[in-house]
Design a protein around this motif. Structure first.
Motif, mmCIF file in Angstrom:
data_model
loop_
_atom_site.group_PDB
_atom_site.id
_atom_site.type_symbol
_atom_site.label_atom_id
_atom_site.label_comp_id
_atom_site.label_asym_id
_atom_site.label_seq_id
_atom_site.Cartn_x
_atom_site.Cartn_y
_atom_site.Cartn_z
ATOM 1 N N GLY A 32 0.823 -1.213 0.000
ATOM 2 C CA GLY A 32 0.000 0.000 0.000
ATOM 3 C C GLY A 32 0.850 1.253 0.000
ATOM 4 O O GLY A 32 0.539 2.232 -0.694
ATOM 5 N N TRP A 56 3.803 1.497 -1.285
ATOM 6 C CA TRP A 56 4.357 1.561 -2.641
ATOM 7 C C TRP A 56 3.326 2.182 -3.603
ATOM 8 O O TRP A 56 3.667 3.065 -4.393
ATOM 9 C CB TRP A 56 4.779 0.162 -3.088
ATOM 10 C CG TRP A 56 5.258 0.080 -4.501
ATOM 11 C CD1 TRP A 56 4.624 -0.525 -5.537
ATOM 12 C CD2 TRP A 56 6.468 0.618 -5.031
ATOM 13 N NE1 TRP A 56 5.366 -0.396 -6.673
ATOM 14 C CE2 TRP A 56 6.511 0.304 -6.399
ATOM 15 C CE3 TRP A 56 7.517 1.343 -4.477
ATOM 16 C CZ2 TRP A 56 7.553 0.685 -7.228
ATOM 17 C CZ3 TRP A 56 8.568 1.724 -5.308
ATOM 18 C CH2 TRP A 56 8.583 1.395 -6.662
ATOM 19 N N LEU A 57 2.079 1.725 -3.543
ATOM 20 C CA LEU A 57 1.045 2.291 -4.411
ATOM 21 C C LEU A 57 0.842 3.777 -4.135
ATOM 22 O O LEU A 57 0.696 4.579 -5.061
ATOM 23 C CB LEU A 57 -0.281 1.554 -4.201
ATOM 24 C CG LEU A 57 -0.507 0.268 -4.963
ATOM 25 C CD1 LEU A 57 -1.801 -0.388 -4.513
ATOM 26 C CD2 LEU A 57 -0.534 0.518 -6.446
ATOM 27 N N PHE A 58 0.822 4.140 -2.857
ATOM 28 C CA PHE A 58 0.640 5.543 -2.490
ATOM 29 C C PHE A 58 1.783 6.390 -3.036
ATOM 30 O O PHE A 58 1.564 7.460 -3.613
ATOM 31 C CB PHE A 58 0.546 5.679 -0.965
ATOM 32 C CG PHE A 58 0.077 7.024 -0.509
ATOM 33 C CD1 PHE A 58 -1.279 7.255 -0.307
ATOM 34 C CD2 PHE A 58 0.964 8.063 -0.286
ATOM 35 C CE1 PHE A 58 -1.732 8.499 0.111
ATOM 36 C CE2 PHE A 58 0.520 9.304 0.123
ATOM 37 C CZ PHE A 58 -0.830 9.532 0.325
ATOM 38 N N ALA A 102 -4.350 2.354 -2.930
ATOM 39 C CA ALA A 102 -3.615 2.144 -1.684
ATOM 40 C C ALA A 102 -4.554 2.234 -0.486
ATOM 41 O O ALA A 102 -4.505 1.381 0.413
ATOM 42 C CB ALA A 102 -2.482 3.166 -1.555
ATOM 43 N N CYS A 103 -5.432 3.217 -0.492
ATOM 44 C CA CYS A 103 -6.383 3.369 0.614
ATOM 45 C C CYS A 103 -7.347 2.188 0.677
ATOM 46 O O CYS A 103 -7.668 1.697 1.766
ATOM 47 C CB CYS A 103 -7.136 4.685 0.480
ATOM 48 S SG CYS A 103 -6.071 6.133 0.713
ATOM 49 N N TRP A 116 -5.426 -0.760 2.133
ATOM 50 C CA TRP A 116 -5.270 -0.643 3.584
ATOM 51 C C TRP A 116 -6.590 -0.894 4.300
ATOM 52 O O TRP A 116 -6.617 -1.532 5.353
ATOM 53 C CB TRP A 116 -4.732 0.729 3.959
ATOM 54 C CG TRP A 116 -3.289 0.940 3.598
ATOM 55 C CD1 TRP A 116 -2.304 -0.010 3.580
ATOM 56 C CD2 TRP A 116 -2.680 2.163 3.207
ATOM 57 N NE1 TRP A 116 -1.118 0.564 3.194
ATOM 58 C CE2 TRP A 116 -1.316 1.891 2.964
ATOM 59 C CE3 TRP A 116 -3.133 3.448 3.037
ATOM 60 C CZ2 TRP A 116 -0.411 2.874 2.565
ATOM 61 C CZ3 TRP A 116 -2.249 4.427 2.641
ATOM 62 C CH2 TRP A 116 -0.905 4.142 2.415
#
Length: 163
Positions: free
Chosen positions: A98, A100-102, A143-144, A147
């Motif tokens: 997450g 990393w995606l953010f 990402a959110c 999570w």
């Protein structure tokens, strides 16, 4: 009862009609929009699988073929969630995924220049492919979502090993 002493059988308010339309036609339309959209989003980093499964879930309210697809998808998703939160290292890797995606979302929003290069006669650079707010916010939203699903899975299915 209406003013003449008869019950109001078959009379609906606008809110009832709108609710009924949304329950039937609206979910059908949204399901058919989400399924192809999820298929298109599958190779991109983001919630393509979630969008596809959401479309199947909406269509399963109206179609038996979608229910037959939904049930195994639901079982596999629960098995995957349980597997993903079974150990602390797996949870840590998911959190880092997450992050990393953010971070990628922030990079895509900023849009730094990259060197120009070609792969199979397809040119890239000096801008990132699909650079901009839409891609960056899509990655951040992914990402959110990751999570949020991770937190839900931890609360629901993570059972720490007894000492």
């Amino acid at each position: 009862m209406n003013g003449e002493g008869r019950p109001d059988i078959g009379r609906h308010t606008w809110a009832d009609r709108l609710r009924q339309w949304a329950d039937h036609t609206g979910t059908e339309i949204l399901g058919w929009i989400l399924v192809p959209l999820g298929i298109v989003l599958m190779p991109a980093p983001g919630p393509g699988t979630l969008v596809l499964v959401g479309g199947i879930a909406l269509l399963s309210r109206h179609h038996s073929w979608a229910r037959r697809i939904r049930d195994p998808l639901q079982r596999r998703a629960i098995e995957a969630a349980k597997y993903g939160v079974a150990t602390l290292p797996r949870i840590a890797v998911s959190v880092l995924g997450g992050v990393w995606l953010f971070a990628l979302g922030v990079v895509w929003i900023i849009g730094p220049a990259i060197p120009e290069f070609e792969i199979l006669d397809v040119g890239f650079g000096p801008a990132l492919p699909a650079q901009g707010w839409a891609t960056g916010l899509g990655l951040i939203a992914s990402a959110c979502a990751a999570w949020g699903l991770l937190a839900y899975s931890i609360v629901r299915w993570h059972h720490p090993e007894p000492d």
